[in-house]
Write an enzyme that holds these catalytic residues in place. Sequence first.
Site, short mmCIF file in Angstrom:
data_model
loop_
_atom_site.label_atom_id
_atom_site.label_comp_id
_atom_site.label_asym_id
_atom_site.label_seq_id
_atom_site.Cartn_x
_atom_site.Cartn_y
_atom_site.Cartn_z
N HIS A 127 42.02 38.89 31.83
CA HIS A 127 42.78 38.09 32.80
C HIS A 127 43.31 38.99 33.93
CE1 HIS A 127 44.33 33.81 32.61
NE2 HIS A 127 44.93 34.24 33.71
N GLY A 174 45.17 30.20 39.98
CA GLY A 174 46.18 29.16 40.18
C GLY A 174 47.21 29.60 41.20
N SER A 197 40.75 26.58 39.70
CA SER A 197 41.71 26.73 38.60
C SER A 197 42.34 25.40 38.22
CB SER A 197 42.80 27.70 39.03
OG SER A 197 43.94 27.58 38.19
C1 LIG Z 1 47.11 34.86 41.34
C2 LIG Z 1 46.19 34.73 40.18
C3 LIG Z 1 46.12 33.51 39.51
C4 LIG Z 1 45.26 33.36 38.41
N1 LIG Z 1 45.17 32.13 37.82
C5 LIG Z 1 44.25 31.94 36.85
C6 LIG Z 1 44.04 30.65 36.31
O1 LIG Z 1 44.65 29.67 36.74
N2 LIG Z 1 43.12 30.52 35.33
C7 LIG Z 1 42.41 31.57 34.84
O2 LIG Z 1 41.58 31.41 33.94
N3 LIG Z 1 42.57 32.81 35.36
C8 LIG Z 1 43.46 33.01 36.34
N4 LIG Z 1 43.60 34.26 36.89
C9 LIG Z 1 42.78 35.38 36.40
C10 LIG Z 1 41.46 35.45 37.16
O3 LIG Z 1 40.64 34.34 36.91
C11 LIG Z 1 40.67 36.71 36.77
O4 LIG Z 1 40.51 36.76 35.37
C12 LIG Z 1 41.31 38.01 37.25
O5 LIG Z 1 42.04 37.83 38.43
C13 LIG Z 1 40.20 39.03 37.50
O6 LIG Z 1 40.72 40.23 37.88
P1 LIG Z 1 40.79 40.74 39.42
O7 LIG Z 1 41.82 39.91 40.10
O8 LIG Z 1 41.22 42.16 39.24
O9 LIG Z 1 39.43 40.62 40.04
C14 LIG Z 1 44.48 34.44 37.98
C15 LIG Z 1 44.54 35.66 38.65
C16 LIG Z 1 45.38 35.80 39.74
C17 LIG Z 1 45.40 37.12 40.48
#
Ligand SMILES: Cc1cc2nc3c(=O)[nH]c(=O)nc-3n(C[C@H](O)[C@H](O)[C@H](O)COP(=O)(O)O)c2cc1C
Length: 396
Positions: A275, A77, A104
């Site tokens: 997450h 997001g 997202s």
């Molecule tokens: C900026 C940002 C926004 C995120 N927003 C969401 C989201 O809206 N929904 C969700 O399920 N996970 C969200 N996540 C988590 C990611 O889907 C994921 O689980 C996580 O980033 C994986 O780890 P990594 O960034 O180390 O690869 C977000 C992660 C980041 C970095």
Amino acid sequence: MLALADFERAARRRLPRCIFGFAAHGAEDERSVRANEEALARLALVPRVLVDVGARSTRCELWGRTYSAPFGIAPMGGAALFAYRADQALAQAAADENVPFVLSAASSVPLEDIARLAPGSWYQAYLAGDHERIEALLHRLERAGIGVLVVTADVPVAANRENDLRLGFGIPVTPGPRLIADALSHPRWLAGVVLRTLLREGMPHFENFGARRGGPIVAPPSPEFRAGRDRFTWEHFRFIRDRWKGRLVLKGVLHEEDARRALDMGVDGLMLSNHGGRQLDGAVSPLRILPRMASLRGHAKLFVDGGFRRGTDVIKALAMGADFVMIGRPFLYAAAVASRAGVRQAISLLRQETDRDLALLGLTAPDQIEPSCVASDLPHIAVRCGVGGAAVWGWP
Ligand SMILES: Cc1cc2nc3c(=O)[nH]c(=O)nc-3n(C[C@H](O)[C@H](O)[C@H](O)COP(=O)(O)O)c2cc1C
């Protein structure tokens, strides 16, 4: 750019501190961010030699579709803060490179537009415990032709992101003196992302939380934003499974009993995730529970995310039992650096690494990756289930 880490370095220079920090940091003391990295570091690869690896492929089959690699783009997001038309850049780059992309719920392009630009994109929902709102969203997804619904379950309440607060940042975005000073000291970002977005696309809104368009990302939360998420339960998840004809994935599962329950309800996939260390600080690294989950999964697909940055990381996850690896931050950084072309390059780099690493391991395809490809010195981990308190599983 030679590796995903190069995009991170470049994005750090290009973005205001608070925007980069919003992606990079985890919750509280960032124990889970480090746990994800440490779990990977404690797995060692054990190659085979003298194998003909001349004809190789990183292709992977998933639900009747062949993707070019066993990894995809995790839902993120607030992407519009990182690059002009970032959601589109991520979705289109994933389509160009033929890897999965998850849009997202907290994105700011109508999901119908993404479905048109990049058919086959998945959608991730943040849901409230409200049947009517859930049903209305399911109708919208069906009309848009979304085939895979990912329900994120590990955000019943907002995380404690002290790191964001210290940098003067929060979502919805509320410009204060720190944020403004930070933005002014990054004129390229201010002109190329903020002003360009405002002039050409207007103020970004939360387009996809529910059946209807939500409020602007700078406004105080509307009911679509978080309200009622703390009342979303298994009962609502069953309600979704009974109505949703497409593929259904539960994201944020870390406990064996939750995995069993979701599998009993007929879920098509489990996304094991803390997450990226952004929610419950201290939550276990999904890599550590992967082997046990793999033994339970039946026909469901297993996804894992959190800290995977190299082809060798992807291979370690598959050796531990995952079908697919999802990756977040590096692709957002790549979008910040060079939009769609940057994300394409990042995907391509990771695919090349995976291909080369397969060969170095004496393998020719992802489906040959097996537990004997890794040696683990991850410490024993036992999780206690509520009833009776019996330790039900250990490592490995
Ligand atoms: C900026 C940002 C926004 C995120 N927003 C969401 C989201 O809206 N929904 C969700 O399920 N996970 C969200 N996540 C988590 C990611 O889907 C994921 O689980 C996580 O980033 C994986 O780890 P990594 O960034 O180390 O690869 C977000 C992660 C980041 C970095």
